[in-house]
Design a protein around this motif. Structure first.
Motif, PDB file in Angstrom:
ATOM      1  N   CYS A 160       1.299  -1.315  -0.113  1.00  0.00           N
ATOM      2  CA  CYS A 160       0.057  -0.236   0.077  1.00  0.00           C
ATOM      3  C   CYS A 160       0.819   1.450  -0.117  1.00  0.00           C
ATOM      4  O   CYS A 160       2.099   1.686   0.616  1.00  0.00           O
ATOM      5  CB  CYS A 160      -0.587   0.413   1.442  1.00  0.00           C
ATOM      6  N   PHE A 161       0.515   2.440  -0.541  1.00  0.00           N
ATOM      7  CA  PHE A 161       1.262   3.665  -0.473  1.00  0.00           C
ATOM      8  C   PHE A 161      -0.047   4.705  -0.508  1.00  0.00           C
ATOM      9  O   PHE A 161      -0.863   4.461   0.031  1.00  0.00           O
ATOM     10  CB  PHE A 161       1.780   3.932  -1.634  1.00  0.00           C
ATOM     11  N   VAL A 170       8.127  -2.085  -6.364  1.00  0.00           N
ATOM     12  CA  VAL A 170       8.799  -1.014  -7.119  1.00  0.00           C
ATOM     13  C   VAL A 170       8.127   0.232  -6.014  1.00  0.00           C
ATOM     14  O   VAL A 170       7.442   0.015  -5.364  1.00  0.00           O
ATOM     15  CB  VAL A 170       7.723  -0.406  -7.897  1.00  0.00           C
ATOM     16  N   ASP A 171       9.427   1.275  -5.383  1.00  0.00           N
ATOM     17  CA  ASP A 171       9.337   2.444  -4.735  1.00  0.00           C
ATOM     18  C   ASP A 171       8.864   3.092  -5.269  1.00  0.00           C
ATOM     19  O   ASP A 171       9.652   4.544  -5.830  1.00  0.00           O
ATOM     20  CB  ASP A 171      10.666   2.522  -3.772  1.00  0.00           C
ATOM     21  N   VAL A 172       7.598   3.273  -4.543  1.00  0.00           N
ATOM     22  CA  VAL A 172       6.921   4.041  -5.331  1.00  0.00           C
ATOM     23  C   VAL A 172       7.465   6.098  -4.846  1.00  0.00           C
ATOM     24  O   VAL A 172       7.013   6.658  -5.161  1.00  0.00           O
ATOM     25  CB  VAL A 172       5.019   4.515  -4.724  1.00  0.00           C
ATOM     26  N   CYS A 173       8.249   5.861  -3.387  1.00  0.00           N
ATOM     27  CA  CYS A 173       9.128   6.956  -3.305  1.00  0.00           C
ATOM     28  C   CYS A 173      10.038   7.608  -3.825  1.00  0.00           C
ATOM     29  O   CYS A 173      10.326   9.202  -3.491  1.00  0.00           O
ATOM     30  CB  CYS A 173       8.920   6.660  -1.696  1.00  0.00           C
ATOM     31  N   GLU A 174      10.595   6.899  -4.791  1.00  0.00           N
ATOM     32  CA  GLU A 174      11.781   7.285  -5.285  1.00  0.00           C
ATOM     33  C   GLU A 174      11.303   8.398  -6.486  1.00  0.00           C
ATOM     34  O   GLU A 174      10.407   7.852  -7.122  1.00  0.00           O
ATOM     35  CB  GLU A 174      12.783   5.815  -5.623  1.00  0.00           C
ATOM     36  N   VAL A 188       5.842  19.402  -5.637  1.00  0.00           N
ATOM     37  CA  VAL A 188       6.711  19.383  -3.962  1.00  0.00           C
ATOM     38  C   VAL A 188       6.340  18.092  -3.666  1.00  0.00           C
ATOM     39  O   VAL A 188       5.270  18.794  -3.069  1.00  0.00           O
ATOM     40  CB  VAL A 188       7.542  19.834  -3.321  1.00  0.00           C
ATOM     41  N   GLN A 189       6.981  17.326  -3.978  1.00  0.00           N
ATOM     42  CA  GLN A 189       6.357  15.654  -2.799  1.00  0.00           C
ATOM     43  C   GLN A 189       7.236  15.581  -1.775  1.00  0.00           C
ATOM     44  O   GLN A 189       8.051  16.622  -1.229  1.00  0.00           O
ATOM     45  CB  GLN A 189       7.869  14.518  -3.087  1.00  0.00           C
ATOM     46  N   THR A 190       6.012  16.067  -1.106  1.00  0.00           N
ATOM     47  CA  THR A 190       6.107  16.328   0.672  1.00  0.00           C
ATOM     48  C   THR A 190       5.890  15.212   1.606  1.00  0.00           C
ATOM     49  O   THR A 190       5.971  15.121   2.577  1.00  0.00           O
ATOM     50  CB  THR A 190       4.579  17.559   1.285  1.00  0.00           C
TER      51      THR A 190
END
Length: 142
Positions: A70-71, A92-96, A103-105
């Protein structure tokens, strides 16, 4: 045993897919919006989740797998908070990667229990905490 980011599978378990249920939605509102949309992760749900992530991160490489996580991804664009939650392939690392707008916060993923991508707190990966603490403490000890 093979660790799967919080879940565990033995070699006897490979015939069955490691499954998890995740909250799934896109919103700009209060975090409780997703509370009624808990879905079972499968290939279809993971593909939809990857499409959601790709709309923010088009260069993210898609690697299919038979396990899922989950993400929650949070992007701020012109003072508007855009949140997406869902299911993705565990490979898959969705945070990369960089977002194409804003901006990714925030970004987090998990697979330690159903609904772990709720608005509540995430269970922390013990190895990740240990690594962060080691990186922070080690330079002070030298």
């Amino acid at each position: 045993m093979v660790a799967q980011h919080g879940g565990t599978m033995t070699t006897d378990d490979y015939s069955s897919t490691f499954s998890i249920s995740c909250f799934s939605c896109d919103h700009t509102e209060d975090d409780s919006v997703c509370k009624d949309n808990l879905i079972e992760c499968d290939v279809s749900a993971a593909s939809l989740g990857m499409i959601r992530v790709a709309s923010f991160k088009p260069t993210l490489q898609l690697i299919q797998s038979s396990t899922f996580h989950c993400f929650e991804l949070v992007v701020e664009n012109n003072s508007e908070m855009l949140r997406t939650r869902g299911c993705a392939y565990d490979s898959v690392d969705v945070c990369e990667g960089e977002v194409r707008i804003g901006v990714q916060t925030g970004c987090r993923w998990c697979n330690n229990h159903d609904g772990c991508n709720s608005a509540g707190s995430f269970h922390v990966n013990v190895l990740l905490v240990a690594a962060v603490l080691l990186v922070g403490i080690l330079p002070k000890m030298l």
